[in-house]
Design an enzyme around this catalytic site. Structure first.
Site, PDB file in Angstrom:
ATOM      1  N   HIS A   1      -7.087   2.841   4.150  1.00  0.00           N
ATOM      2  CA  HIS A   1      -6.666   3.669   5.471  1.00  0.00           C
ATOM      3  C   HIS A   1      -7.906   3.968   6.218  1.00  0.00           C
ATOM      4  O   HIS A   1      -7.711   3.961   7.552  1.00  0.00           O
ATOM      5  CB  HIS A   1      -5.975   5.019   5.038  1.00  0.00           C
ATOM      6  CG  HIS A   1      -4.682   4.986   4.833  1.00  0.00           C
ATOM      7  ND1 HIS A   1      -4.308   4.437   3.582  1.00  0.00           N
ATOM      8  CD2 HIS A   1      -3.493   5.289   5.401  1.00  0.00           C
ATOM      9  CE1 HIS A   1      -2.933   4.788   3.553  1.00  0.00           C
ATOM     10  NE2 HIS A   1      -2.309   5.067   4.639  1.00  0.00           N
TER      11      HIS A   1
ATOM     12  N   ASP B   1       0.787  -1.113  -0.003  1.00  0.00           N
ATOM     13  CA  ASP B   1       0.057  -0.039   0.023  1.00  0.00           C
ATOM     14  C   ASP B   1       1.019   1.519   0.026  1.00  0.00           C
ATOM     15  O   ASP B   1       2.232   1.209   0.320  1.00  0.00           O
ATOM     16  CB  ASP B   1      -0.904  -0.025   1.361  1.00  0.00           C
ATOM     17  CG  ASP B   1      -1.906   1.197   1.433  1.00  0.00           C
ATOM     18  OD1 ASP B   1      -2.329   1.797   0.345  1.00  0.00           O
ATOM     19  OD2 ASP B   1      -1.721   1.837   2.365  1.00  0.00           O
ATOM     20  N   SER B   2       0.298   2.475  -0.151  1.00  0.00           N
ATOM     21  CA  SER B   2       1.033   3.714  -0.322  1.00  0.00           C
ATOM     22  C   SER B   2       1.759   3.874   1.404  1.00  0.00           C
ATOM     23  O   SER B   2       2.575   4.581   1.264  1.00  0.00           O
ATOM     24  CB  SER B   2       0.106   4.795  -0.429  1.00  0.00           C
ATOM     25  OG  SER B   2      -0.778   4.900   0.595  1.00  0.00           O
TER      26      SER B   2
ATOM     27  N   GLY C   1      -2.997   9.194  -3.233  1.00  0.00           N
ATOM     28  CA  GLY C   1      -4.292   9.794  -3.754  1.00  0.00           C
ATOM     29  C   GLY C   1      -4.146  11.061  -4.531  1.00  0.00           C
ATOM     30  O   GLY C   1      -4.894  11.143  -5.569  1.00  0.00           O
TER      31      GLY C   1
ATOM     32  N   CYS D   1     -10.837   3.579   0.528  1.00  0.00           N
ATOM     33  CA  CYS D   1      -9.475   3.552   0.782  1.00  0.00           C
ATOM     34  C   CYS D   1      -9.183   2.618   1.971  1.00  0.00           C
ATOM     35  O   CYS D   1      -9.823   2.878   2.938  1.00  0.00           O
ATOM     36  CB  CYS D   1      -9.247   5.122   1.085  1.00  0.00           C
ATOM     37  SG  CYS D   1      -7.377   5.557   1.698  1.00  0.00           S
TER      38      CYS D   1
ATOM     39  N   GLU E   1      -1.511   7.703   9.108  1.00  0.00           N
ATOM     40  CA  GLU E   1      -0.175   7.488   8.876  1.00  0.00           C
ATOM     41  C   GLU E   1       0.476   7.865  10.150  1.00  0.00           C
ATOM     42  O   GLU E   1       1.464   7.092  10.671  1.00  0.00           O
ATOM     43  CB  GLU E   1       0.332   8.239   7.711  1.00  0.00           C
ATOM     44  CG  GLU E   1       0.150   7.535   6.495  1.00  0.00           C
ATOM     45  CD  GLU E   1       0.695   6.130   6.159  1.00  0.00           C
ATOM     46  OE1 GLU E   1       1.976   5.870   6.522  1.00  0.00           O
ATOM     47  OE2 GLU E   1      -0.173   5.394   5.619  1.00  0.00           O
TER      48      GLU E   1
ATOM     49  N   CYS F   1      -4.599  -1.309  -1.773  1.00  0.00           N
ATOM     50  CA  CYS F   1      -4.927   0.012  -1.886  1.00  0.00           C
ATOM     51  C   CYS F   1      -5.647   0.260  -3.310  1.00  0.00           C
ATOM     52  O   CYS F   1      -5.422  -0.182  -4.540  1.00  0.00           O
ATOM     53  CB  CYS F   1      -3.259   0.393  -2.428  1.00  0.00           C
ATOM     54  SG  CYS F   1      -3.610   2.240  -2.632  1.00  0.00           S
TER      55      CYS F   1
HETATM   56  N1  DGL Z   1      -4.852   3.330   0.802  1.00  0.00           N
HETATM   57  C1  DGL Z   1      -4.907   3.738  -0.386  1.00  0.00           C
HETATM   58  C2  DGL Z   1      -6.143   3.402  -0.878  1.00  0.00           C
HETATM   59  O1  DGL Z   1      -6.693   2.469  -0.543  1.00  0.00           O
HETATM   60  C3  DGL Z   1      -4.119   5.113  -0.723  1.00  0.00           C
HETATM   61  C4  DGL Z   1      -4.237   6.366   0.237  1.00  0.00           C
HETATM   62  C5  DGL Z   1      -3.180   7.220  -0.356  1.00  0.00           C
HETATM   63  O2  DGL Z   1      -2.074   7.108  -0.280  1.00  0.00           O
HETATM   64  O3  DGL Z   1      -3.753   8.440  -0.765  1.00  0.00           O
HETATM   65  O4  DGL Z   1      -6.713   4.168  -1.705  1.00  0.00           O
END
Ligand code: DGL
Length: 264
Positions: free
Chosen positions: A182, A7-8, A40, A180, A148, A70
């Site tokens: 997160h 993931d990011s 994003g 997302c 984060e 992600c």
């Molecule tokens: N967790 C990610 C997603 O599912 C990306 C979040 C990000 O880095 O902007 O889209």
């Protein structure tokens, strides 16, 4: 069986925990692309380059499957990863289909990144499953950064969640999609903000079920509990506290070699 998940940043841990629960025997490697978070707001080209680098690391280190934990990277890079690598690639997308099936008010809200919401893949998803349902979308700048930082319930996090969620509920949404990875870490806050009549849908469990099917088809044997190892493209010291908060106190974090981290 070795399964690589990326993931990011740390958001994909919400998917990893579902995979760990359903496939205890697998050895899991988690890559947090923290040097490049958030995805994003980045271009699809940058996300593709990063997804290729992380996948190359996983393939080079003998993984049997890659899970793109992600939504943003799936939208930008999964077709390219499937063209490039021979091992199975499992991606994910916002749960628009189950949400449009579940809504009774006929209004659904999707919380996701700008990248996901602007992607051709998301447009295709709306075309396919939107139908008569009104699908309201909301990008949530700043929320990924709060996760984060491990700030799941701070004043700023609450203010952001209220700012993003309350208008959707006011507009009649009775179903919210966490688009997302997160955001499942903010689920308690999102549920409290949305109120008891709103259903919140997350994709982690469905992805983990898919990963288990692919693993079984590839001959994964049930057995001992596998290891879970964590890597970051960023500064390990900066993310370790949040990793321990989101995963467990014993987690350790290793920095990826510079060539895979995209650091000069
Ligand atoms: N967790 C990610 C997603 O599912 C990306 C979040 C990000 O880095 O902007 O889209």
């Amino acid at each position: 069986m070795r399964i690589g998940v990326f993931d990011s940043g740390l958001g994909g841990l919400s998917v990893l925990r579902e995979i760990r629960r359903r496939i205890p025997a697998a050895n899991l490697t988690y890559l947090a692309d923290s040097a490049w978070v958030p995805y994003g707001a980045r271009s699809e080209d940058v996300i593709r380059v990063r997804s290729l680098a992380l996948s190359r690391y996983l393939v080079y280190h003998g993984h049997d499957m890659i899970v793109v934990a992600c939504n943003t990277a799936t939208a930008a890079a999964v077709p390219l990863l499937r063209e490039t690598f021979r091992i199975p690639i499992v991606g994910m997308e916002p749960a628009v289909k189950p949400a449009t099936a579940a809504t009774r008010s006929g209004v659904v809200g999707v919380l996701a990144t700008v990248g996901t919401l602007q992607s051709a893949r998301f447009a295709a998803l709306l075309d396919q499953f939107g139908g008569d349902i009104q699908v309201l979308t909301r990008a949530c700048p700043g929320l990924v950064e709060q996760v984060e930082a491990g700030e799941l319930d701070s004043e700023l996090t609450r203010a952001l969640v209220t700012q993003f969620v309350a208008p959707l509920v006011r507009a009649g949404a009775d179903t919210l999609v966490l688009g997302c990875t997160h955001f499942p870490f903010l689920r308690p806050l999102i549920e409290t903000t949305a109120g008891p009549d709103v259903r919140v849908i997350d994709t982690g469990e469905a992805v983990a079920r898919r990963v288990r099917e692919v693993a079984q088809a590839a001959g994964l044997q049930a057995g001992e509990r596998g290891a879970t190892n964590f890597f970051t493209s960023g500064d390990a010291g900066a993310s370790l506290g949040a990793l321990r908060r989101l995963w467990d106190d014993a987690a350790t974090l290793t920095e990826l070699p510079a060539e895979y981290a995209g650091r000069s």
